[in-house]
Write a protein that holds these residues in place. Structure first.
Motif, mmCIF file in Angstrom:
data_model
loop_
_atom_site.group_PDB
_atom_site.id
_atom_site.type_symbol
_atom_site.label_atom_id
_atom_site.label_comp_id
_atom_site.label_asym_id
_atom_site.label_seq_id
_atom_site.Cartn_x
_atom_site.Cartn_y
_atom_site.Cartn_z
ATOM 1 N N GLU A 95 34.057 49.589 26.433
ATOM 2 C CA GLU A 95 33.773 48.430 27.281
ATOM 3 C C GLU A 95 35.072 47.734 27.674
ATOM 4 O OE1 GLU A 95 31.097 46.078 24.925
ATOM 5 O OE2 GLU A 95 29.523 47.613 25.010
ATOM 6 N N ALA A 96 35.199 47.457 28.963
ATOM 7 C CA ALA A 96 36.411 46.791 29.461
ATOM 8 C C ALA A 96 36.031 45.727 30.481
ATOM 9 C CB ALA A 96 37.361 47.810 30.100
ATOM 10 N N THR A 97 36.819 44.670 30.524
ATOM 11 C CA THR A 97 36.641 43.610 31.513
ATOM 12 C C THR A 97 37.978 43.369 32.196
ATOM 13 O OG1 THR A 97 34.907 42.561 30.193
ATOM 14 C CG2 THR A 97 35.968 41.202 31.882
ATOM 15 N N PHE A 98 37.994 43.563 33.511
ATOM 16 C CA PHE A 98 39.177 43.284 34.320
ATOM 17 C C PHE A 98 39.051 41.874 34.877
ATOM 18 C CE2 PHE A 98 38.682 47.861 34.465
ATOM 19 C CZ PHE A 98 39.976 48.324 34.349
ATOM 20 N N SER A 99 40.178 41.239 35.182
ATOM 21 C CA SER A 99 40.112 39.911 35.790
ATOM 22 C C SER A 99 41.265 39.703 36.759
ATOM 23 C CB SER A 99 40.113 38.811 34.717
ATOM 24 O OG SER A 99 41.317 38.813 33.990
ATOM 25 N N VAL A 100 40.989 38.903 37.782
ATOM 26 C CA VAL A 100 41.966 38.513 38.803
ATOM 27 C C VAL A 100 41.730 37.040 39.089
ATOM 28 C CG1 VAL A 100 42.655 38.839 41.218
ATOM 29 C CG2 VAL A 100 42.037 40.819 39.842
ATOM 30 N N ASN A 101 42.795 36.292 39.289
ATOM 31 C CA ASN A 101 42.700 34.866 39.611
ATOM 32 C C ASN A 101 43.442 34.627 40.914
ATOM 33 O OD1 ASN A 101 41.487 34.099 36.993
ATOM 34 N ND2 ASN A 101 43.437 34.851 36.217
ATOM 35 N N GLY A 102 42.754 34.024 41.899
ATOM 36 C CA GLY A 102 43.363 33.860 43.211
ATOM 37 C C GLY A 102 43.278 32.448 43.739
ATOM 38 N N ALA A 103 44.132 32.167 44.727
ATOM 39 C CA ALA A 103 44.146 30.861 45.393
ATOM 40 C C ALA A 103 44.325 31.079 46.899
ATOM 41 C CB ALA A 103 45.271 29.983 44.854
ATOM 42 N N TRP A 104 43.554 30.344 47.665
ATOM 43 C CA TRP A 104 43.592 30.408 49.117
ATOM 44 C C TRP A 104 44.947 29.918 49.620
ATOM 45 C CZ3 TRP A 104 42.293 25.976 52.631
ATOM 46 C CH2 TRP A 104 42.182 26.383 53.966
ATOM 47 N N GLN A 105 45.462 30.597 50.620
ATOM 48 C CA GLN A 105 46.753 30.246 51.208
ATOM 49 C C GLN A 105 46.608 29.774 52.653
ATOM 50 O OE1 GLN A 105 49.572 30.389 49.151
ATOM 51 N NE2 GLN A 105 47.915 30.756 47.699
ATOM 52 N N GLY A 106 45.381 29.428 53.072
ATOM 53 C CA GLY A 106 45.127 29.019 54.447
ATOM 54 C C GLY A 106 44.681 30.211 55.280
ATOM 55 N N CYS A 140 43.001 33.290 56.572
ATOM 56 C CA CYS A 140 42.329 34.381 55.862
ATOM 57 C C CYS A 140 43.157 34.883 54.679
ATOM 58 C CB CYS A 140 42.076 35.536 56.838
ATOM 59 S SG CYS A 140 40.982 35.130 58.205
ATOM 60 N N ARG A 141 44.185 34.118 54.288
ATOM 61 C CA ARG A 141 45.128 34.583 53.285
ATOM 62 C C ARG A 141 44.754 34.135 51.868
ATOM 63 N NH1 ARG A 141 47.602 32.381 57.331
ATOM 64 N NH2 ARG A 141 48.299 30.571 56.139
ATOM 65 N N LEU A 142 44.955 35.055 50.927
ATOM 66 C CA LEU A 142 44.729 34.808 49.509
ATOM 67 C C LEU A 142 45.883 35.413 48.733
ATOM 68 C CD1 LEU A 142 42.557 34.087 47.148
ATOM 69 C CD2 LEU A 142 42.320 36.567 47.070
ATOM 70 N N THR A 143 46.335 34.713 47.711
ATOM 71 C CA THR A 143 47.279 35.283 46.761
ATOM 72 C C THR A 143 46.608 35.257 45.400
ATOM 73 O OG1 THR A 143 49.208 34.544 48.014
ATOM 74 C CG2 THR A 143 49.568 35.077 45.697
ATOM 75 N N ALA A 144 46.580 36.394 44.753
ATOM 76 C CA ALA A 144 45.929 36.520 43.452
ATOM 77 C C ALA A 144 46.884 37.188 42.474
ATOM 78 C CB ALA A 144 44.644 37.333 43.587
ATOM 79 N N GLN A 145 46.580 36.989 41.206
ATOM 80 C CA GLN A 145 47.357 37.631 40.151
ATOM 81 C C GLN A 145 46.390 38.261 39.163
ATOM 82 O OE1 GLN A 145 49.635 34.224 38.797
ATOM 83 N NE2 GLN A 145 51.411 34.939 39.950
ATOM 84 N N THR A 146 46.869 39.320 38.520
ATOM 85 C CA THR A 146 46.049 39.944 37.503
ATOM 86 C C THR A 146 45.846 38.968 36.354
ATOM 87 O OG1 THR A 146 48.040 40.961 36.585
ATOM 88 C CG2 THR A 146 46.680 42.332 38.009
ATOM 89 N N GLY A 147 44.681 39.056 35.744
ATOM 90 C CA GLY A 147 44.364 38.243 34.577
ATOM 91 C C GLY A 147 44.354 39.114 33.336
#
Length: 183
Positions: free
Chosen positions: A27-38, A40-47
């Motif tokens: 069992e594995a759980t992946f995660s990503v955390n992102g923030a809107w940049q205005g 249609c742009r998003l910047t996310a980082q691996t969690g």
């Protein structure tokens, strides 16, 4: 160490045996955390990555992922589109699955290439036609597998097994629960 297709076949066997003995290890759980940049742009980082109930914090913010849309689709074309990421995810998963399954079967790959395309009808996204799904209409994957010592029939069986075992393909072709919460 026995390597086939740069896959440690012994480690693959040991992993399979361990997960058979204790399914929780699989069992594995992946995660990503992102923030809107205005726009249609998003910047996310691996969690964090959780495997077998153990949380691995070393992946937190290790990789940054940006997305945007092409200008023709209301974006500014500063990054890969979400649809292209989806195709990359499928191509990457096919790569892992094909290399590992081939190694497990003793099939030595000289190489392989993938070409993927996806169709979308924007009438669904734009709410113009409620009978048109907003998602992708079709994804096409073309594989060119170079395994000179393996009969084509065996390669066809391998590709069918890749289609059956690829986690990302399975996610795309079968309903998956997506739970959205508002903070």
């Amino acid at each position: 160490m026995s390597l086939i297709n740069d896959i440690d076949v012994q480690a693959l066997k040991e992993t399979t045996t361990a997960v058979e003995a204790d399914p929780r290890l699989g069992e594995a759980t992946f995660s990503v955390n992102g923030a809107w940049q205005g726009g249609c742009r998003l910047t996310a980082q691996t969690g964090a990555l959780t495997t077998g109930g153990e949380r691995d914090e070393t992946r937190v913010a290790k990789y940054t992922i940006s997305s945007d849309e092409p200008v023709a689709l209301l974006g500014t074309d500063t990054a890969v589109s979400p649809a292209e990421y989806l195709l990359q995810a499928l191509a990457g998963c096919y790569t892992v699955t094909l290399a590992a399954l081939a190694a497990a079967q003793g099939i030595e790959l000289k190489g392989f290439r993938l070409a993927l395309e996806a169709d979308i009808d924007l009438r669904g996204f734009l709410g113009i036609d409620p009978t048109v799904r907003p998602g992708l209409q079709q994804i096409r994957v073309h594989l060119d597998v170079d395994a000179p010592d393996t009969p084509r029939e065996q390669i066809e069986e391998l590709v069918a097994l890749v289609e059956k075992r690829s986690p990302i393909r399975d996610t795309l072709v079968n309903p998956v629960d997506v739970a959205t919460t508002l903070a």
